[in-house]
Design a protein around this motif. Structure first.
Motif, PDB file in Angstrom:
ATOM      1  N   ASN A   1       1.269  10.677  12.074  1.00  0.00           N
ATOM      2  CA  ASN A   1       1.648  10.281  10.721  1.00  0.00           C
ATOM      3  C   ASN A   1       1.928  11.508   9.863  1.00  0.00           C
ATOM      4  OD1 ASN A   1       1.398   7.515  11.148  1.00  0.00           O
ATOM      5  ND2 ASN A   1      -0.778   7.511  10.657  1.00  0.00           N
ATOM      6  N   GLN A   2       3.032  11.449   9.159  1.00  0.00           N
ATOM      7  CA  GLN A   2       3.398  12.529   8.246  1.00  0.00           C
ATOM      8  C   GLN A   2       3.952  11.913   6.973  1.00  0.00           C
ATOM      9  OE1 GLN A   2       5.213  16.251   9.642  1.00  0.00           O
ATOM     10  NE2 GLN A   2       6.947  15.831   8.277  1.00  0.00           N
ATOM     11  N   SER A   3       3.475  12.364   5.834  1.00  0.00           N
ATOM     12  CA  SER A   3       3.943  11.798   4.566  1.00  0.00           C
ATOM     13  C   SER A   3       5.356  12.266   4.269  1.00  0.00           C
ATOM     14  CB  SER A   3       3.010  12.191   3.426  1.00  0.00           C
ATOM     15  OG  SER A   3       3.208  13.547   3.058  1.00  0.00           O
ATOM     16  N   VAL A   4       6.061  11.466   3.497  1.00  0.00           N
ATOM     17  CA  VAL A   4       7.406  11.851   3.092  1.00  0.00           C
ATOM     18  C   VAL A   4       7.356  13.097   2.219  1.00  0.00           C
ATOM     19  CG1 VAL A   4       7.351  10.333   1.061  1.00  0.00           C
ATOM     20  CG2 VAL A   4       9.552  10.993   2.047  1.00  0.00           C
ATOM     21  N   PHE A   5       6.227  13.289   1.526  1.00  0.00           N
ATOM     22  CA  PHE A   5       6.085  14.474   0.672  1.00  0.00           C
ATOM     23  C   PHE A   5       5.998  15.741   1.528  1.00  0.00           C
ATOM     24  CE2 PHE A   5       3.804  10.838  -1.218  1.00  0.00           C
ATOM     25  CZ  PHE A   5       4.662  10.587  -2.274  1.00  0.00           C
ATOM     26  N   LYS A   6       5.256  15.662   2.643  1.00  0.00           N
ATOM     27  CA  LYS A   6       5.177  16.823   3.535  1.00  0.00           C
ATOM     28  C   LYS A   6       6.527  17.080   4.199  1.00  0.00           C
ATOM     29  CE  LYS A   6       2.417  18.978   7.159  1.00  0.00           C
ATOM     30  NZ  LYS A   6       3.576  19.636   7.786  1.00  0.00           N
TER      31      LYS A   6
ATOM     32  N   VAL B   1      13.223  13.007   7.648  1.00  0.00           N
ATOM     33  CA  VAL B   1      13.773  12.331   6.463  1.00  0.00           C
ATOM     34  C   VAL B   1      14.322  10.966   6.866  1.00  0.00           C
ATOM     35  CG1 VAL B   1      15.634  12.362   4.749  1.00  0.00           C
ATOM     36  CG2 VAL B   1      14.267  14.416   5.140  1.00  0.00           C
ATOM     37  N   ASP B   2      14.994  10.923   8.015  1.00  0.00           N
ATOM     38  CA  ASP B   2      15.512   9.635   8.508  1.00  0.00           C
ATOM     39  C   ASP B   2      14.379   8.647   8.758  1.00  0.00           C
ATOM     40  OD1 ASP B   2      18.132  10.456   8.392  1.00  0.00           O
ATOM     41  OD2 ASP B   2      18.259  11.013  10.508  1.00  0.00           O
ATOM     42  N   ASN B   3      13.256   9.164   9.305  1.00  0.00           N
ATOM     43  CA  ASN B   3      12.102   8.290   9.542  1.00  0.00           C
ATOM     44  C   ASN B   3      11.547   7.744   8.231  1.00  0.00           C
ATOM     45  OD1 ASN B   3      12.345   8.861  12.259  1.00  0.00           O
ATOM     46  ND2 ASN B   3      10.716  10.390  12.288  1.00  0.00           N
ATOM     47  N   ALA B   4      11.452   8.616   7.234  1.00  0.00           N
ATOM     48  CA  ALA B   4      10.945   8.184   5.925  1.00  0.00           C
ATOM     49  C   ALA B   4      11.890   7.166   5.298  1.00  0.00           C
ATOM     50  CB  ALA B   4      10.781   9.396   5.005  1.00  0.00           C
ATOM     51  N   LEU B   5      13.179   7.429   5.424  1.00  0.00           N
ATOM     52  CA  LEU B   5      14.175   6.525   4.881  1.00  0.00           C
ATOM     53  C   LEU B   5      14.099   5.167   5.563  1.00  0.00           C
ATOM     54  CD1 LEU B   5      16.570   6.152   2.958  1.00  0.00           C
ATOM     55  CD2 LEU B   5      18.052   7.115   4.729  1.00  0.00           C
ATOM     56  N   SER B   6      13.933   5.163   6.879  1.00  0.00           N
ATOM     57  CA  SER B   6      13.814   3.916   7.632  1.00  0.00           C
ATOM     58  C   SER B   6      12.574   3.140   7.198  1.00  0.00           C
ATOM     59  CB  SER B   6      13.759   4.215   9.133  1.00  0.00           C
ATOM     60  OG  SER B   6      13.571   3.039   9.871  1.00  0.00           O
ATOM     61  N   ASN B   7      11.474   3.868   6.965  1.00  0.00           N
ATOM     62  CA  ASN B   7      10.231   3.212   6.543  1.00  0.00           C
ATOM     63  C   ASN B   7      10.381   2.560   5.172  1.00  0.00           C
ATOM     64  OD1 ASN B   7       7.340   2.847   7.319  1.00  0.00           O
ATOM     65  ND2 ASN B   7       7.012   3.847   5.350  1.00  0.00           N
TER      66      ASN B   7
ATOM     67  N   SER C   1       0.836  -1.197   0.000  1.00  0.00           N
ATOM     68  CA  SER C   1       0.000   0.000   0.000  1.00  0.00           C
ATOM     69  C   SER C   1       0.879   1.259   0.000  1.00  0.00           C
ATOM     70  CB  SER C   1      -0.904   0.002   1.229  1.00  0.00           C
ATOM     71  OG  SER C   1      -1.469   1.273   1.437  1.00  0.00           O
ATOM     72  N   GLY C   2       0.552   2.178  -0.894  1.00  0.00           N
ATOM     73  CA  GLY C   2       1.308   3.432  -0.945  1.00  0.00           C
ATOM     74  C   GLY C   2       1.167   4.238   0.331  1.00  0.00           C
ATOM     75  N   ALA C   3       0.030   4.066   1.012  1.00  0.00           N
ATOM     76  CA  ALA C   3      -0.161   4.785   2.277  1.00  0.00           C
ATOM     77  C   ALA C   3       0.848   4.322   3.309  1.00  0.00           C
ATOM     78  CB  ALA C   3      -1.587   4.571   2.785  1.00  0.00           C
TER      79      ALA C   3
ATOM     80  N   MET D   1       2.992   7.506   3.227  1.00  0.00           N
ATOM     81  CA  MET D   1       2.124   8.436   3.943  1.00  0.00           C
ATOM     82  C   MET D   1       2.143   8.246   5.461  1.00  0.00           C
ATOM     83  SD  MET D   1       0.917  10.134   1.361  1.00  0.00           S
ATOM     84  CE  MET D   1      -0.483  11.077   1.972  1.00  0.00           C
ATOM     85  N   ARG D   2       2.097   7.005   5.913  1.00  0.00           N
ATOM     86  CA  ARG D   2       1.985   6.742   7.355  1.00  0.00           C
ATOM     87  C   ARG D   2       3.370   6.608   7.984  1.00  0.00           C
ATOM     88  NH1 ARG D   2      -2.135   2.595   5.725  1.00  0.00           N
ATOM     89  NH2 ARG D   2      -4.128   3.701   5.623  1.00  0.00           N
TER      90      ARG D   2
END
Length: 401
Positions: A287-292, A321-327, A178-180, A184-185
């Motif tokens: 939750n914060q999207s990588v885009f935001k 950014v680190d959180n998004a990268l980890s996800n 899922s893209g979310a 996103m999440r």
């Protein structure tokens, strides 16, 4: 017992017919390569052959299913590898932007470059497989999952569906993510709570991301940490903004740069010199999207700031950014595990397929050595029977009259 000439003829004709039928059957087995010409040839073997054929058909279908899963997963892994490199580049740029020698103009230039990376990220998130199906749209595979509004806010148009495919009798594997979940999440801050400096701050106070000291003591509420400077002394007070009540023992506490501030099971560090009236927030992670995350980072770089405001904005952006990268890396790890499992199941399935085909061949294919031997024997037997019948048929009382 009296045997008539008709009985002799009938018995011999029946015997010759049966021998000829066996001979014809052996010839058909040799010509067709199949021992089981009909179920009547060997009912037990025919039943077993049907079971093996069905098992082989299922194994063949599941082999095809594994390919159906592997292709989009491989494309997804490759796409997320590109996303990983992009986020690593963004992080490097954010760290470089923290250089104290850079001007607001320099940081704005970096922000413009990151805006291009944001558009690239949206394109990667909207990637499709070889059939034109969106990789990260859930069940809405014909939908463009990520759409940016005129205000630059990226929304998700897909759903949380995962296409499960039967790849083994007892195993289903998801062919997509899922893209979310991927984009996103993503929890902001340290995953439990997020710290942030107010944009109106004028001092040099810098707040860290913090950590959890005692999970059992966490309240899940939001807080405000306010600083006051009087007569050269700096103090801070913590208020639970969810309840509107000051935190016990955290009013007008003396502050020194580098100290740890702890309350209600959480802790963070403060450095620098906050100005009178400066305030910082501590709130539960959301939750914060990588885009935001990228958009906020671009805003920080594009807004004329100085000192601690730049440091706090960049620090918060780098953490997210680190959180998004980890996800993304966690998703890639999941995909890698699924691909490894598919490869293992494929090897097992290939081996099973060979065994099933060997079993089926043993049940229904002709053993040419035995069949040719049987054919020769049957021909000899038939010829002998025909010759003996010719001699017996000439025996009659009239022959000797």
């Amino acid at each position: 017992m009296r045997i008539s000439s008709n009985t002799i003829f009938d018995n011999n004709v029946a015997t010759l017919g049966a021998q000829q039928a066996r001979l014809v059957q052996t010839q058909q087995q040799i010509a067709s390569g199949r021992r089981l010409l009909t179920a009547a040839s060997d009912p037990v073997a025919a039943t077993r052959a049907l079971d093996v054929t069905q098992a082989d058909a299922i194994n063949t279908q599941q082999t095809a299913n594994r390919g159906t899963v592997k292709d989009p997963l491989s494309i997804s892994e490759s796409t997320l590898a590109s996303v990983t490199l992009l986020l690593q580049d963004v992080r490097t740029a954010a760290v470089a932007a923290g250089n104290a020698t850079l001007t607001n103009t320099d940081r704005a230039t970096i922000g413009k470059n990151l805006n291009g990376r944001l558009q690239e990220l949206i394109g990667l998130a909207n990637s499709t497989d070889g059939s034109g199906n969106a990789l990260y749209a859930g069940f809405q595979s014909k939908t463009t999952p990520f759409v940016a509004s005129t205000a630059g806010v990226v929304s998700y148009q897909g759903d949380d569906g995962q296409r499960l495919v039967q790849v083994d009798p007892g195993r289903q594997i998801a062919a997509n993510d899922s893209g979310a979940d991927v984009f996103m999440r993503i929890k902001d801050g340290n995953g439990t709570f997020a710290t942030q400096a107010l944009a109106t701050n004028t001092g040099g106070g810098i707040i860290s991301a913090g950590s959890v000291l005692n999970p059992a003591a966490l309240t899940g509420n939001a807080y405000s940490v306010s600083f006051a400077v009087a007569a050269g002394a700096t103090t801070y007070s913590v208020t639970n903004t969810t309840t509107g009540v000051p935190v016990a023992g955290m009013t007008a506490q003396p502050y020194t740069s580098g100290q740890a501030i702890s309350f209600d099971g959480l802790q963070f560090n403060m450095q620098g010199a906050p100005a009178n009236g400066d305030s910082f927030t501590v709130k539960p992670s959301a939750n914060q999207s990588v885009f935001k995350t990228l958009s906020d980072l671009i805003t920080t770089l594009s807004t004329p700031l100085s000192g601690a405001n730049v440091s706090n904005g960049l620090a918060s952006g780098i953490v997210n950014v680190d959180n998004a990268l980890s996800n993304v890396l966690n998703t890639r790890s999941s995909i890698g595990a699924r691909l490894n499992e598919i490869d293992s199941l494929q090897a097992s399935g290939d081996s099973i397929g060979v065994q099933l085909k060997q079993s089926l061949s043993a049940l229904q294919d002709t053993d040419y050595n035995k069949a040719i031997s049987d054919l020769n024997q049957q021909q000899t037997t038939l010829q002998a029977a025909q010759k003996s019948f010719a001699q017996v048929s000439n025996l009659s009382m009239f022959t000797y009259m």
